[in-house]
Design an enzyme around this catalytic site. Structure first.
Site, PDB file in Angstrom:
ATOM      1  N   TRP A  31      -3.660  -3.828  17.845  1.00 49.68           N
ATOM      2  CA  TRP A  31      -4.715  -3.559  18.813  1.00 49.68           C
ATOM      3  C   TRP A  31      -4.187  -3.834  20.208  1.00 49.68           C
ATOM      4  O   TRP A  31      -3.451  -4.798  20.403  1.00 49.68           O
ATOM      5  CB  TRP A  31      -5.925  -4.449  18.507  1.00 49.68           C
ATOM      6  CG  TRP A  31      -7.197  -3.963  19.115  1.00 49.68           C
ATOM      7  CD1 TRP A  31      -7.790  -4.462  20.229  1.00 49.68           C
ATOM      8  CD2 TRP A  31      -8.018  -2.899  18.649  1.00 49.68           C
ATOM      9  NE1 TRP A  31      -8.927  -3.780  20.494  1.00 49.68           N
ATOM     10  CE2 TRP A  31      -9.107  -2.805  19.536  1.00 49.68           C
ATOM     11  CE3 TRP A  31      -7.937  -2.011  17.580  1.00 49.68           C
ATOM     12  CZ2 TRP A  31     -10.118  -1.854  19.381  1.00 49.68           C
ATOM     13  CZ3 TRP A  31      -8.940  -1.084  17.429  1.00 49.68           C
ATOM     14  CH2 TRP A  31     -10.010  -1.001  18.314  1.00 49.68           C
ATOM     15  N   PHE A  64      -7.805 -11.559  15.206  1.00 52.62           N
ATOM     16  CA  PHE A  64      -8.456 -12.385  14.192  1.00 52.62           C
ATOM     17  C   PHE A  64      -7.524 -12.640  13.012  1.00 52.62           C
ATOM     18  O   PHE A  64      -7.573 -13.701  12.390  1.00 52.62           O
ATOM     19  CB  PHE A  64      -9.757 -11.715  13.719  1.00 52.62           C
ATOM     20  CG  PHE A  64     -10.701 -12.643  13.049  1.00 52.62           C
ATOM     21  CD1 PHE A  64     -11.598 -13.404  13.796  1.00 52.62           C
ATOM     22  CD2 PHE A  64     -10.704 -12.772  11.665  1.00 52.62           C
ATOM     23  CE1 PHE A  64     -12.482 -14.274  13.174  1.00 52.62           C
ATOM     24  CE2 PHE A  64     -11.581 -13.638  11.039  1.00 52.62           C
ATOM     25  CZ  PHE A  64     -12.474 -14.395  11.795  1.00 52.62           C
ATOM     26  N   GLU A  65      -6.648 -11.703  12.728  1.00 52.65           N
ATOM     27  CA  GLU A  65      -5.727 -11.821  11.592  1.00 52.65           C
ATOM     28  C   GLU A  65      -4.465 -12.626  11.897  1.00 52.65           C
ATOM     29  O   GLU A  65      -3.685 -12.936  10.997  1.00 52.65           O
ATOM     30  CB  GLU A  65      -5.337 -10.425  11.099  1.00 52.65           C
ATOM     31  CG  GLU A  65      -6.475  -9.638  10.472  1.00 52.65           C
ATOM     32  CD  GLU A  65      -7.459  -9.046  11.473  1.00 52.65           C
ATOM     33  OE1 GLU A  65      -8.644  -8.913  11.104  1.00 52.65           O
ATOM     34  OE2 GLU A  65      -7.061  -8.728  12.613  1.00 52.65           O
ATOM     35  N   THR A  98     -20.217  -7.081  24.450  1.00 53.44           N
ATOM     36  CA  THR A  98     -20.875  -7.847  23.383  1.00 53.44           C
ATOM     37  C   THR A  98     -20.225  -9.225  23.257  1.00 53.44           C
ATOM     38  O   THR A  98     -19.146  -9.456  23.817  1.00 53.44           O
ATOM     39  CB  THR A  98     -20.749  -7.117  22.031  1.00 53.44           C
ATOM     40  OG1 THR A  98     -19.367  -7.151  21.623  1.00 53.44           O
ATOM     41  CG2 THR A  98     -21.224  -5.670  22.116  1.00 53.44           C
ATOM     42  N   HIS A 100     -18.540 -10.326  20.951  1.00 50.42           N
ATOM     43  CA  HIS A 100     -17.356 -10.219  20.098  1.00 50.42           C
ATOM     44  C   HIS A 100     -16.145 -10.915  20.722  1.00 50.42           C
ATOM     45  O   HIS A 100     -15.385 -11.604  20.042  1.00 50.42           O
ATOM     46  CB  HIS A 100     -17.056  -8.735  19.845  1.00 50.42           C
ATOM     47  CG  HIS A 100     -15.861  -8.480  18.994  1.00 50.42           C
ATOM     48  ND1 HIS A 100     -15.864  -8.673  17.636  1.00 50.42           N
ATOM     49  CD2 HIS A 100     -14.623  -8.031  19.316  1.00 50.42           C
ATOM     50  CE1 HIS A 100     -14.669  -8.365  17.149  1.00 50.42           C
ATOM     51  NE2 HIS A 100     -13.898  -7.973  18.145  1.00 50.42           N
ATOM     52  N   ARG A 139      -0.108 -10.222  34.304  1.00 43.03           N
ATOM     53  CA  ARG A 139       0.530 -11.248  33.477  1.00 43.03           C
ATOM     54  C   ARG A 139       1.744 -10.710  32.719  1.00 43.03           C
ATOM     55  O   ARG A 139       2.300 -11.374  31.867  1.00 43.03           O
ATOM     56  CB  ARG A 139      -0.493 -11.805  32.489  1.00 43.03           C
ATOM     57  CG  ARG A 139      -1.504 -12.688  33.196  1.00 43.03           C
ATOM     58  CD  ARG A 139      -2.850 -12.744  32.507  1.00 43.03           C
ATOM     59  NE  ARG A 139      -3.751 -13.593  33.274  1.00 43.03           N
ATOM     60  CZ  ARG A 139      -4.412 -13.189  34.371  1.00 43.03           C
ATOM     61  NH1 ARG A 139      -4.265 -11.953  34.818  1.00 43.03           N
ATOM     62  NH2 ARG A 139      -5.205 -14.022  35.013  1.00 43.03           N
TER      63      ARG A 139
END
Length: 170
Positions: A31, A64-65, A98, A100, A139
């Site tokens: 992602w 998340f993984e 959101t 998230h 960055r």
């Protein structure tokens, strides 16, 4: 905002010249791949400039993984002769409309923290948490330094510390 040029200790790499054959694994997200690719490129360049080796480059779908994959990667290598001396987790989470963003950032941060408390090798937090994509480029060679290069220096310093300062046989 944190700026690498304001941290002279981070930029002090003189003792890393003595570091030989550091072995690093990278776990990265698919992602936000343009951003993550640049994090990896900066990291790999810095690792190689100090004579280190990237022994694994593992892609996962999203941030998340990352903690699960870092743990599994270590378990894959634990009984092998050559294993990573540090793992770097790279990803980028960009705020949306959101909650998230908050959930993912909190989960990945806490997951990597737990790995650092349980694994025998450091897991370097190379996840950018951003309000927008422009902040990523600030960055990645912009006014806030290059976070991929900084993650590499962090990993190499932790390897150096593990070999020289934290060694149980000294």
């Amino acid at each position: 905002m944190a700026q690498s040029q304001n941290s002279t200790s981070l930029l002090d790499t003189h003792h890393l010249q003595q570091l030989k054959l550091a072995k690093v694994a990278i776990v990265h997200t698919e992602w936000n791949d343009k951003i993550v690719r640049e994090l990896k490129n900066g990291c790999e360049s810095m690792i190689h400039s100090f004579g280190g080796d990237i022994i694994e480059n593992l892609a996962v779908p999203g941030c998340f993984e990352l903690p699960f994959a870092c743990k599994q990667l270590w378990q894959h290598y634990v009984n092998k002769t050559e294993k990573p001396e540090a793992i770097i987790a790279f990803g980028a989470v960009i705020r949306g409309g959101t909650p998230h963003f908050e959930y993912v950032c909190k989960a990945v941060t806490e997951g990597i923290l737990q790995l650092n408390l349980t694994l025998p090798v450091p897991v370097i937090f190379g996840v950018l948490t951003l309000d927008n994509e422009a902040q990523a480029w600030e960055r990645l060679g912009g006014e806030h330094g290059h976070k991929g290069e900084e993650a590499a220096v962090t990993a190499l310093k932790m390897i150096w510390n593990t070999r020289n300062k934290f060694a149980t046989n000294q």
